[in-house]
Design an enzyme around this catalytic site. Sequence first.
Site, PDB file in Angstrom:
ATOM      1  N   ASP A  61     -41.348 -69.925  -5.112  1.00 22.65           N
ATOM      2  CA  ASP A  61     -40.951 -70.741  -3.865  1.00 22.65           C
ATOM      3  C   ASP A  61     -41.975 -70.617  -2.628  1.00 22.65           C
ATOM      4  OD1 ASP A  61     -39.024 -72.062  -5.191  1.00 22.65           O
ATOM      5  OD2 ASP A  61     -37.422 -71.091  -3.950  1.00 22.65           O
ATOM      6  N   LYS A  83     -40.119 -75.973  -2.921  1.00 22.55           N
ATOM      7  CA  LYS A  83     -40.158 -77.349  -2.242  1.00 22.55           C
ATOM      8  C   LYS A  83     -39.641 -76.848  -0.718  1.00 22.55           C
ATOM      9  CE  LYS A  83     -36.477 -78.357  -5.558  1.00 22.55           C
ATOM     10  NZ  LYS A  83     -36.493 -77.941  -6.454  1.00 22.55           N
ATOM     11  N   MET A 197     -30.729 -74.520   6.182  1.00 20.73           N
ATOM     12  CA  MET A 197     -31.386 -75.612   6.147  1.00 20.73           C
ATOM     13  C   MET A 197     -30.898 -76.573   7.188  1.00 20.73           C
ATOM     14  SD  MET A 197     -31.994 -76.140   2.256  1.00 20.73           S
ATOM     15  CE  MET A 197     -30.547 -75.446   1.475  1.00 20.73           C
TER      16      MET A 197
HETATM   17  N1  SAH Z   1     -31.887 -68.949  -1.643  1.00 24.36           N
HETATM   18  C1  SAH Z   1     -32.130 -68.702  -0.557  1.00 24.36           C
HETATM   19  C2  SAH Z   1     -31.733 -69.823   0.662  1.00 24.36           C
HETATM   20  C3  SAH Z   1     -32.990 -71.171   0.223  1.00 24.36           C
HETATM   21  S1  SAH Z   1     -32.347 -72.551   1.082  1.00 24.36           S
HETATM   22  C4  SAH Z   1     -31.427 -67.231   0.149  1.00 24.36           C
HETATM   23  O1  SAH Z   1     -30.624 -66.837  -0.238  1.00 24.36           O
HETATM   24  O2  SAH Z   1     -31.771 -66.833   1.317  1.00 24.36           O
HETATM   25  C5  SAH Z   1     -33.609 -72.440   2.273  1.00 24.36           C
HETATM   26  C6  SAH Z   1     -33.340 -72.057   3.610  1.00 24.36           C
HETATM   27  O3  SAH Z   1     -32.746 -70.402   3.704  1.00 24.36           O
HETATM   28  C7  SAH Z   1     -34.248 -72.138   5.046  1.00 24.36           C
HETATM   29  O4  SAH Z   1     -34.095 -73.418   5.306  1.00 24.36           O
HETATM   30  C8  SAH Z   1     -33.509 -71.312   5.778  1.00 24.36           C
HETATM   31  O5  SAH Z   1     -32.285 -71.788   6.293  1.00 24.36           O
HETATM   32  C9  SAH Z   1     -32.888 -69.993   5.095  1.00 24.36           C
HETATM   33  N2  SAH Z   1     -34.194 -68.995   4.862  1.00 24.36           N
HETATM   34  C10 SAH Z   1     -34.601 -68.550   3.792  1.00 24.36           C
HETATM   35  N3  SAH Z   1     -35.535 -67.498   4.041  1.00 24.36           N
HETATM   36  C11 SAH Z   1     -35.588 -67.326   5.444  1.00 24.36           C
HETATM   37  C12 SAH Z   1     -35.988 -66.614   6.598  1.00 24.36           C
HETATM   38  N4  SAH Z   1     -36.978 -65.607   6.207  1.00 24.36           N
HETATM   39  N5  SAH Z   1     -35.748 -66.522   7.640  1.00 24.36           N
HETATM   40  C13 SAH Z   1     -34.979 -67.510   8.076  1.00 24.36           C
HETATM   41  N6  SAH Z   1     -34.319 -68.234   7.273  1.00 24.36           N
HETATM   42  C14 SAH Z   1     -34.600 -68.411   5.934  1.00 24.36           C
END
Ligand code: SAH
Length: 290
Positions: A61, A83, A197
């Site tokens: 990703d 994505k 998100m």
């Molecule tokens: N599977 C991921 C989430 C994917 S959805 C998890 O468990 O973290 C993508 C969203 O995750 C982003 O829009 C944001 O809201 C959050 N996100 C993922 N990595 C991030 C980071 N390093 N800092 C802040 N938000 C993050």
Amino acid sequence: MSDDLTNASERTAIQRLSSALDLPDFDKGWVWLAGAGPGDPGLATALGLHAIAEADVILHDALVNERLLLLAKPCTEIVYAGKRAGKRSCKQSDISRTLVSLAKKGNRVLRLKGGDPLVFGRGAEEALVLARAGVPFRIVPGVTAGIGGLAYAGIPVTHRDTNRVVTFLTGHGADGKLPTLDWQAIARGSHTIVMYMARKYAGEIAQHLIAAGRRRQEPAAIVSQASFSDQTVIETTLDGLGAAAATSDAPAILVVGDNVKLRDGMDWLGAMSGKMLAPPAGAEPLSDVS
Ligand code: SAH
């Protein structure tokens, strides 16, 4: 990383670690759906590192720290299958189909996602496609941004004095719009609300929560690039969340609730960069500590 272009010594170190921990073999024809953690490569799991070092193909990703990918075998095919809002993106059905066909050709296939693969990450959809196609798979959980990312901002998702329940929600539905949620139930359900998100619709979400009875002045925060070296934290209020989100960078985790105030004493990362930790409000001075 050493100067050794083949990264052989790093992979040997990971192999030693994997055997010391008796980690399972990554067999040919399998897909491992793994989480890479929110950003800091140190938050990857031992199983995740083992998978990266053994995989023949890695589909990753946008949110995966590329430093981790340097641990792959030099011949490993690394495919960007990300994505990301506003960027060119791969169709979910194409990604799932690719996983199946690569595995059926006998590859060790690693699907590496940011955070945890099963938290707002479509990992379940991919796993179900694999199951239907008869492809064996393993799930390797990761540190999710809504917990580990907040920890890097000094915000605990639970604390005995503030909340015993947490709500995790996504501000982005499959159609790109704000999902239809029961805002009354969310507002009442838990003191702490963690949002993935949610930058785009932060203002709308905040107004829904206020209309459902949450205080305008309630503490809120936006943690961008959590656990990466350029992490930033904006502290605001529920009422100010929309305006603050508009100035924030992606990716960001949004959080509402009094836990945000605990940052005053818990911002360990800020303290490391020279900002002193303030003693928690009402704390007794520690006279027996020199
Ligand atoms: N599977 C991921 C989430 C994917 S959805 C998890 O468990 O973290 C993508 C969203 O995750 C982003 O829009 C944001 O809201 C959050 N996100 C993922 N990595 C991030 C980071 N390093 N800092 C802040 N938000 C993050």
